[in-house]
Design a protein around this motif. Structure first.
Motif, PDB file in Angstrom:
ATOM      1  N   VAL A  84       0.836  -1.207   0.000  1.00 61.38           N
ATOM      2  CA  VAL A  84       0.000   0.000   0.000  1.00 61.38           C
ATOM      3  C   VAL A  84       0.869   1.254   0.000  1.00 61.38           C
ATOM      4  N   MET A  85       1.910   1.254   0.834  1.00 61.54           N
ATOM      5  CA  MET A  85       2.799   2.421   0.901  1.00 61.54           C
ATOM      6  C   MET A  85       3.539   2.628  -0.416  1.00 61.54           C
ATOM      7  N   TYR A  86       3.971   1.536  -1.043  1.00 62.71           N
ATOM      8  CA  TYR A  86       4.668   1.654  -2.319  1.00 62.71           C
ATOM      9  C   TYR A  86       3.735   2.203  -3.403  1.00 62.71           C
ATOM     10  N   PHE A  87       2.472   1.770  -3.378  1.00 61.17           N
ATOM     11  CA  PHE A  87       1.487   2.299  -4.323  1.00 61.17           C
ATOM     12  C   PHE A  87       1.297   3.805  -4.118  1.00 61.17           C
ATOM     13  N   ILE A  88       1.248   4.234  -2.853  1.00 64.91           N
ATOM     14  CA  ILE A  88       1.103   5.666  -2.564  1.00 64.91           C
ATOM     15  C   ILE A  88       2.335   6.435  -3.032  1.00 64.91           C
ATOM     16  N   VAL A  89       3.523   5.834  -2.853  1.00 71.37           N
ATOM     17  CA  VAL A  89       4.764   6.464  -3.337  1.00 71.37           C
ATOM     18  C   VAL A  89       4.682   6.715  -4.836  1.00 71.37           C
ATOM     19  N   ILE A  90       4.306   5.679  -5.595  1.00 74.16           N
ATOM     20  CA  ILE A  90       4.230   5.798  -7.054  1.00 74.16           C
ATOM     21  C   ILE A  90       3.174   6.831  -7.453  1.00 74.16           C
ATOM     22  N   LEU A  91       1.978   6.703  -6.905  1.00 71.62           N
ATOM     23  CA  LEU A  91       0.874   7.593  -7.273  1.00 71.62           C
ATOM     24  C   LEU A  91       1.162   9.034  -6.867  1.00 71.62           C
ATOM     25  N   GLY A  92       1.599   9.229  -5.629  1.00 68.31           N
ATOM     26  CA  GLY A  92       1.812  10.583  -5.120  1.00 68.31           C
ATOM     27  C   GLY A  92       2.916  11.325  -5.837  1.00 68.31           C
ATOM     28  N   ASN A  93       4.050  10.678  -6.047  1.00 64.04           N
ATOM     29  CA  ASN A  93       5.185  11.361  -6.670  1.00 64.04           C
ATOM     30  C   ASN A  93       4.950  11.612  -8.158  1.00 64.04           C
ATOM     31  N   PHE A  94       4.301  10.668  -8.847  1.00 64.48           N
ATOM     32  CA  PHE A  94       3.965  10.922 -10.253  1.00 64.48           C
ATOM     33  C   PHE A  94       2.925  12.037 -10.382  1.00 64.48           C
ATOM     34  N   THR A  95       2.033  12.143  -9.399  1.00 61.46           N
ATOM     35  CA  THR A  95       1.061  13.233  -9.406  1.00 61.46           C
ATOM     36  C   THR A  95       1.755  14.587  -9.264  1.00 61.46           C
ATOM     37  N   ILE A  96       2.722  14.665  -8.362  1.00 60.92           N
ATOM     38  CA  ILE A  96       3.497  15.904  -8.196  1.00 60.92           C
ATOM     39  C   ILE A  96       4.191  16.275  -9.505  1.00 60.92           C
ATOM     40  N   LEU A  97       4.833  15.311 -10.142  1.00 58.88           N
ATOM     41  CA  LEU A  97       5.536  15.569 -11.405  1.00 58.88           C
ATOM     42  C   LEU A  97       4.556  16.017 -12.494  1.00 58.88           C
ATOM     43  N   PHE A  98       3.397  15.388 -12.550  1.00 60.76           N
ATOM     44  CA  PHE A  98       2.396  15.724 -13.570  1.00 60.76           C
ATOM     45  C   PHE A  98       1.863  17.140 -13.373  1.00 60.76           C
ATOM     46  N   ILE A  99       1.547  17.490 -12.117  1.00 59.22           N
ATOM     47  CA  ILE A  99       0.981  18.821 -11.844  1.00 59.22           C
ATOM     48  C   ILE A  99       1.986  19.915 -12.156  1.00 59.22           C
ATOM     49  N   VAL A 100       3.231  19.735 -11.729  1.00 57.30           N
ATOM     50  CA  VAL A 100       4.257  20.766 -11.970  1.00 57.30           C
ATOM     51  C   VAL A 100       4.524  20.910 -13.462  1.00 57.30           C
ATOM     52  N   LYS A 101       4.566  19.799 -14.189  1.00 53.72           N
ATOM     53  CA  LYS A 101       4.811  19.861 -15.631  1.00 53.72           C
ATOM     54  C   LYS A 101       3.645  20.528 -16.360  1.00 53.72           C
ATOM     55  N   ARG A 102       2.431  20.276 -15.887  1.00 54.25           N
ATOM     56  CA  ARG A 102       1.234  20.746 -16.582  1.00 54.25           C
ATOM     57  C   ARG A 102       0.960  22.232 -16.331  1.00 54.25           C
ATOM     58  N   GLU A 103       1.367  22.747 -15.170  1.00 49.52           N
ATOM     59  CA  GLU A 103       1.036  24.119 -14.796  1.00 49.52           C
ATOM     60  C   GLU A 103       2.233  25.050 -14.993  1.00 49.52           C
ATOM     61  N   PRO A 104       2.197  25.945 -15.966  1.00 48.05           N
ATOM     62  CA  PRO A 104       3.326  26.879 -16.184  1.00 48.05           C
ATOM     63  C   PRO A 104       3.591  27.783 -14.986  1.00 48.05           C
ATOM     64  N   SER A 105       2.562  28.072 -14.174  1.00 46.57           N
ATOM     65  CA  SER A 105       2.760  28.944 -13.016  1.00 46.57           C
ATOM     66  C   SER A 105       3.627  28.296 -11.940  1.00 46.57           C
ATOM     67  N   LEU A 106       3.809  26.971 -12.006  1.00 43.10           N
ATOM     68  CA  LEU A 106       4.642  26.253 -11.035  1.00 43.10           C
ATOM     69  C   LEU A 106       6.067  26.030 -11.543  1.00 43.10           C
ATOM     70  N   HIS A 107       6.398  26.621 -12.677  1.00 41.23           N
ATOM     71  CA  HIS A 107       7.745  26.456 -13.234  1.00 41.23           C
ATOM     72  C   HIS A 107       8.682  27.478 -12.603  1.00 41.23           C
TER      73      HIS A 107
END
Length: 342
Positions: free
Chosen positions: A36-59
């Protein structure tokens, strides 16, 4: 006969990872929270990468460093968890000697890299609060890239001696590692030679991480606190402290288990072995799991973008369903009209 055994273990082709000795009967149950923790690691960190890449205001530097932490956490957890789960689920305990050394390198390399990124994040917070007007001119994208490269090179160079030191020792006792993964001290303790060089080098790297890195982080936050207390209003104190609280929480979740694990592997001889192994796995898995949660909850920009993303998707799904219902209703109505006419 003994000479033959010694020759076999001097150049072992495989090691045997026992998992958590003494708790073999509960490996399957222990694997559930680990998975469960490993699944959260994968999901959470990929979500952070996706949001930062998608939002120019976070660059900007703060979020670039956050992405570096996310990538480091993904590599650090993936270097160990698939094999740990294979041990727990399938009793797949054998690991090739070269794979064991590679796992050892990745664990120590990316631990040092993550520590260096936390120093860079502390400096970023110092510049953003104490030199706000000059922050964007000092920490340009080019400078951030250079800092990231320097951090990676430092981690790579400091971790490089670990597999070389482990490879040079003769292993004439056993090739059974009473652990879930190939840590440096866990492997070299099996050698039938004086391993003082390996132990001293491990302490040197530990001092680099907990001496130099923590020193620079403390200095940065002392300067930040001085700037906070010089502000005229309490609201300004709370606002600036809120921007640093997530970073402080992540630092504590990383350094406390790391320090405890490193010290107990060398000096905690009276501790139960299964307790030490569980703490070591906590250090490898819990910080990568908590980092995206802490930043997602405590950082308003990421929290807002995440809510916006889910709200937008929910609205699109709702509108699609509404259009589908309208089309279906129109089709049924048309069929009924044609039926009456006929």
């Amino acid at each position: 006969m003994s000479n033959s055994n010694t020759t076999d273990f001097t150049n072992p082709s495989t090691f045997i990872l026992l998992g958590i000795p003494g708790l073999e009967a509960t490996h399957v149950w222990i694997s559930i929270p680990f998975c469960v923790m490993y699944f959260i690691v994968i999901l959470g960190n990929f979500t952070i990468l996706f949001i930062v890449k998608r939002e120019p205001s976070l660059h900007e530097p703060k979020y670039y460093f956050l992405c570096m932490v996310a990538i480091t956490d993904l590599v650090l957890s993936t270097a160990t968890m698939p094999k740990i789960l294979a041990i727990f689920w399938f009793n797949s305990r054998e690991i090739d000697f070269s794979a064991c050394l590679a796992q050892m390198y990745f664990i120590h390399c990316f631990s040092v890299i993550e520590s260096g990124i936390f120093v860079a994040m502390a400096v970023d917070r110092y510049l953003a609060i104490c030199h706000r007007l000059r922050h964007s001119t000092i920490l340009t994208n080019r400078v951030v890239a250079k800092i990231g490269l320097a951090v990676v090179l430092r981690g790579s160079m400091l971790a490089l001696p670990y597999p070389f030191l482990a490879r040079q020792w003769p292993y004439c006792r056993t090739n059974i590692v009473p652990h879930t993964h190939c840590g440096h001290m866990e492997v070299v303790k099996l050698a039938c030679a004086d391993i003082c060089v390996s132990s001293y080098y491990g302490l040197f790297v530990l001092l680099c991480r907990f001496g130099l890195d923590v020193f620079f982080i403390v200095v940065s936050y002392v300067q930040i606190l001085r700037a906070i207390f010089s502000l005229p209003t309490k609201d300004a104190w709370l606002k600036i402290f809120g921007t640093c609280s997530s970073h402080l929480c992540v630092i504590l979740t990383f350094y406390i288990p790391t320090l405890y694990s490193s010290l107990t592997s060398r000096f905690g001889h009276n501790l139960p072995l299964h307790f030490h192994i569980l703490i070591t796995n906590v250090y490898l898995l819990v910080p990568p799991m908590l980092n995206p949660i802490i930043y997602g909850v405590r950082t308003k920009q990421i929290r807002d973008r995440l809510l916006q993303l889910f709200t937008h998707k929910g609205t699109k799904v709702f509108s699609w369903c509404s259009r589908s219902d309208t089309k279906l209703h129109a089709a049924l109505t048309g069929d009924m009209v044609l039926g009456r006419l006929s």
